[in-house]
Design an enzyme around this catalytic site. Structure first.
Site, PDB file in Angstrom:
ATOM      1  N   ASN A 177       0.815  -1.215   0.000  1.00  0.00           N
ATOM      2  CA  ASN A 177       0.000   0.000   0.000  1.00  0.00           C
ATOM      3  C   ASN A 177       0.856   1.275   0.000  1.00  0.00           C
ATOM      4  O   ASN A 177       0.605   2.207  -0.764  1.00  0.00           O
ATOM      5  CB  ASN A 177      -0.956   0.001   1.192  1.00  0.00           C
ATOM      6  CG  ASN A 177      -1.944  -1.148   1.125  1.00  0.00           C
ATOM      7  OD1 ASN A 177      -2.031  -1.828   0.107  1.00  0.00           O
ATOM      8  ND2 ASN A 177      -2.682  -1.380   2.205  1.00  0.00           N
ATOM      9  N   LYS A 236      -4.135   3.939 -12.179  1.00  0.00           N
ATOM     10  CA  LYS A 236      -2.946   3.969 -13.026  1.00  0.00           C
ATOM     11  C   LYS A 236      -3.229   4.209 -14.501  1.00  0.00           C
ATOM     12  O   LYS A 236      -2.579   5.047 -15.134  1.00  0.00           O
ATOM     13  CB  LYS A 236      -2.151   2.675 -12.852  1.00  0.00           C
ATOM     14  CG  LYS A 236      -1.490   2.659 -11.491  1.00  0.00           C
ATOM     15  CD  LYS A 236      -0.966   1.310 -11.101  1.00  0.00           C
ATOM     16  CE  LYS A 236      -0.876   1.249  -9.592  1.00  0.00           C
ATOM     17  NZ  LYS A 236      -2.189   1.339  -8.891  1.00  0.00           N
ATOM     18  N   LYS A 286      -6.473  18.515 -51.129  1.00  0.00           N
ATOM     19  CA  LYS A 286      -6.579  18.767 -49.686  1.00  0.00           C
ATOM     20  C   LYS A 286      -5.238  18.764 -48.966  1.00  0.00           C
ATOM     21  O   LYS A 286      -4.376  17.952 -49.220  1.00  0.00           O
ATOM     22  CB  LYS A 286      -7.481  17.712 -49.027  1.00  0.00           C
ATOM     23  CG  LYS A 286      -8.948  17.839 -49.347  1.00  0.00           C
ATOM     24  CD  LYS A 286      -9.557  19.151 -48.883  1.00  0.00           C
ATOM     25  CE  LYS A 286      -9.706  19.228 -47.377  1.00  0.00           C
ATOM     26  NZ  LYS A 286     -10.773  18.392 -46.860  1.00  0.00           N
ATOM     27  N   SER A 340      -5.695  14.042 -48.352  1.00  0.00           N
ATOM     28  CA  SER A 340      -6.910  13.248 -48.402  1.00  0.00           C
ATOM     29  C   SER A 340      -6.720  12.152 -49.443  1.00  0.00           C
ATOM     30  O   SER A 340      -6.071  12.364 -50.469  1.00  0.00           O
ATOM     31  CB  SER A 340      -8.087  14.139 -48.799  1.00  0.00           C
ATOM     32  OG  SER A 340      -9.108  13.363 -49.386  1.00  0.00           O
TER      33      SER A 340
HETATM   34  N1  ARG Z   1      -1.657  -3.451  -7.306  1.00  0.00           N
HETATM   35  C1  ARG Z   1      -2.049  -2.683  -6.171  1.00  0.00           C
HETATM   36  C2  ARG Z   1      -2.408  -1.269  -6.619  1.00  0.00           C
HETATM   37  O1  ARG Z   1      -2.117  -0.927  -7.695  1.00  0.00           O
HETATM   38  C3  ARG Z   1      -0.951  -2.614  -5.168  1.00  0.00           C
HETATM   39  C4  ARG Z   1      -1.398  -2.489  -3.751  1.00  0.00           C
HETATM   40  C5  ARG Z   1      -2.206  -3.654  -3.391  1.00  0.00           C
HETATM   41  N2  ARG Z   1      -2.352  -3.803  -1.998  1.00  0.00           N
HETATM   42  C6  ARG Z   1      -3.121  -4.763  -1.521  1.00  0.00           C
HETATM   43  N3  ARG Z   1      -3.162  -4.905  -0.267  1.00  0.00           N
HETATM   44  N4  ARG Z   1      -3.840  -5.517  -2.312  1.00  0.00           N
HETATM   45  O2  ARG Z   1      -2.994  -0.497  -5.902  1.00  0.00           O
END
Ligand code: ARG
Length: 468
Positions: A114, A329, A287, A281
Site C-alpha cells: 500500500n 494507473k 486537400k 486526403s
Molecule cells: N496493485 C495494487 C495497486 O495498484 C498494489 C497495492 C495492493 N495492496 C493490496 N493490499 N492488495 O494499488
C-alpha cells in the site's frame, strides 16, 4: 508460498484463487510501467533498513545487487512478467528471491504494497512532470519568440467570431502564452504535493520496526515524509490535481487548435502550416488538412474523461487503502502520455507557423475594424459617446452600401455624418494607427507586444524548474 494457493499472501487460504479472479485482480499488465520507480524505492528502503539495523550490510548489498540486475533484465525486455504474481511489486520481489534466496524475502520488512505503490506512483509522476515541464517550457519559448517577430503584424481581432478591432498577431500569440504560463504555475504547484513520501505508512498504521522515514525521503529526493499514515496510503489527490492541470492545459490547446484550423482554411487564409504537420486526403487531391491541431483538439476529450474517472474513483472511499485505487494507473498513464505528446506536437509546430501577413491585413481592413477608433476620435472632439456611436453606425451603413472601408472614404463622404470630422481623422482610421494607439500595458501596440514578450521571457526564466 502457501501450499494451497501458490501466492505470497496465501498462508490463510485453503483453495487457489479462481482463474478469472486472478486475471481480474491483476495489474501487472499495466503497472509494470512503474518498475523503475519500484526498484528505486526498494533500494532506498533497503538502504534505510540497514542504516537502522533491521538488515545487515551484507543483506542490503545482496538486495541492491539483485535489484540492479533485475532492472537490467526489465530494460532489456528479458523479464518474464507473471499474471499470477498480480502486480509489478510482487513480480520484482519474487524474482529477487529467486536470485538471492531468503534475503530477498526480507526486503518487504516494515512496508506494505500500500505504501509501496503510493510511493511508486509519486516517483513516476515526479519524473513525468519534469519531462512535461520541459516540453511546456519549449512551447512557451517558441511562442514568445514568434510573438516578438510578429509584434507589428496586423490581423483582425474578434468577438463573437465577428471582426471587432485590429490587433497584432504578436498580441494574439501572447494571449495564448498567458494561458500556458498559468498552466505552468499549476503544474509546478501540483509537483509540490506529488513530492511527499508515503513510504513507512506500511499497510495503514505505520510499522513496529525502528524505521527512519527522513532517511528514505532524502534518498528518494522527496521533500518530506507524509504526515499521516492513513492519509499517505489512500491519498490520490495528486493524481486528480495532475489531471485537472492536464484538462485545463488541453482546453487551452484545444482553443489554439481551433484557431489554427480556422486560420488555415481558405475562408480565413491567415496562416500556413508546413506540410510536415499536415496530411492529405485519399480522395480529394487538393486537400491539405491540419491534422495535428485537429487531433490535439480531439484528445482534450479523453483527458476530461480521465479527470472524471479519478474524481469518481476517489469519491466516498473510506480510509485507508482500497483496491479501487489500483484503477488510478491507467487514466494517469494515458493522461501523462497524451499531455506529453500534445505539448511536443505544439512545441514543434508553433515556431513553424507562417503568417500570411497580406491576407491578415486585408481581413482587418474588411469589417470596419476601426469603427471604435472613429467613435473615440469624435469623443475627443467633444461629441458624447452615444452620439458618436450613432454617427459611426451611419458611416458603417454607408460603407456597407458603397463597399468602402471607413479609411477609404473621402473627407466629404465622412462629413455627411458629422461636421466635427476633419482631415486628421485618417490618422486614426488606419489599422497601424489603431493598434499603435493602444499603447498601455496589456495593449496591442507593437511596442507593448515587444515589452510584454520580454517580460514573458523573464518570468519564464524565473519559473523554469522551480519545482525541482
Ligand atoms: N496493485 C495494487 C495497486 O495498484 C498494489 C497495492 C495492493 N495492496 C493490496 N493490499 N492488495 O494499488
Amino acid at each position: 508460498m502457501s501450499q494451497a494457493t501458490n501466492q505470497s499472501w496465501g498462508g490463510r487460504f485453503s483453495e487457489p484463487t479462481d482463474a478469472f479472479v486472478e486475471r481480474f485482480t491483476a495489474s501487472v499488465n499495466f503497472d509494470q510501467r512503474l518498475a523503475r520507480q519500484d526498484i528505486q524505492g526498494s533500494i532506498a528502503h533497503a538502504t534505510m533498513l540497514a542504516r537502522v539495523g533491521v538488515l545487515t550490510d551484507d543483506e542490503r548489498d545482496a538486495i541492491i545487487t539483485g535489484l540492479s540486475e533485475i532492472k537490467g533484465e526489465i530494460e532489456r525486455g528479458e523479464f518474464d512478467w507473471s499474471v499470477p504474481l498480480e502486480d509489478v511489486h510482487m513480480n520484482i520481489e519474487a524474482r529477487l528471491t529467486e536470485k538471492i534466496g531468503i534475503t530477498g524475502k526480507k526486503l518487504h520488512t516494515g512496508r506494505s504494497r500500500n505504501d509501496q505503490v503510493a510511493t511508486d506512483i509519486r516517483l513516476f509522476m515526479r519524473d513525468e512532470i519534469d519531462v512535461i515541464e520541459a516540453e511546456l517550457v519549449r512551447l512557451r519559448e517558441g511562442m514568445i519568440e514568434l510573438a516578438d517577430r510578429e509584434a507589428e503584424t496586423i490581423m483582425p481581432g474578434f468577438t463573437h467570431l465577428q471582426t471587432a478591432q485590429p490587433v497584432t498577431f504578436g498580441h494574439h500569440l501572447l494571449a495564448w502564452q498567458e494561458m500556458l504560463a498559468r498552466d505552468h504555475e499549476r503544474l509546478l504547484d501540483c509537483r509540490k504535493r506529488v513530492n511527499v513520501m508515503p513510504l513507512g505508512a506500511a499497510a495503514l498504521a505505520g510499522t513496529t520496526y525502528p524505521i527512519d522515514r527522513h532517511v528514505t525521503a532524502e534518498l528518494l529526493g522527496f521533500e518530506r515524509p507524509a504526515e499521516n499514515s492513513l492519509d499517505a496510503v489512500s491519498d490520490r489527490d495528486f493524481a486528480i490535481e495532475f489531471t485537472s492541470f492536464a484538462s485545463i492545459l488541453l482546453m487551452h490547446l484545444s482553443r489554439m487548435s481551433e484557431e489554427l484550423v480556422l486560420w488555415t482554411s481558405a475562408q480565413f487564409d491567415f496562416i500556413d502550416l508546413p506540410d510536415r504537420f499536415c496530411t492529405g486526403s485519399s480522395i480529394m487531391p487538393q486537400k491539405k488538412n491540419p491534422d495535428v491541431p485537429e487531433l490535439v483538439r480531439g484528445k482534450t476529450g479523453r483527458i476530461y474523461g480521465h479527470l472524471m474517472s479519478l474524481l469518481t474513483l476517489m469519491k466516498s472511499q473510506p480510509l485507508a487503502y482500497n483496491k479501487d485505487n489500483q484503477e488510478d494507473k491507467e487514466p494517469l498513464f494515458d493522461a501523462v502520455d497524451t499531455v506529453r505528446d500534445c505539448l511536443k506536437a505544439f512545441a514543434d509546430m508553433v515556431p513553424a507557423i507562417e503568417p500570411k501577413k497580406a491576407s491578415m491585413l486585408e481581413a482587418a481592413r474588411r469589417g470596419f475594424s476601426t469603427a471604435t477608433d472613429l467613435a473615440d476620435y469624435l469623443v475627443r472632439k467633444g461629441v458624447a459617446f452615444r452620439d458618436a456611436h450613432e454617427i459611426v453606425g451611419q458611416s458603417v451603413a454607408y460603407g456597407l452600401k458603397t463597399e468602402k472601408d471607413l479609411s477609404e472614404m473621402t473627407l466629404d463622404e465622412l462629413k455627411q455624418f458629422s461636421d466635427t470630422i476633419e482631415q486628421d481623422v485618417f490618422e486614426v482610421l488606419t489599422l497601424e494607427g489603431s493598434v499603435a494607439a493602444r499603447n498601455h500595458i496589456g495593449g496591442t501596440a507593437p511596442d507593448q507586444v515587444r515589452a510584454a514578450a520580454q517580460r514573458a521571457r523573464d518570468s519564464l526564466a524565473s519559473m523554469q524548474g522551480a519545482g525541482q
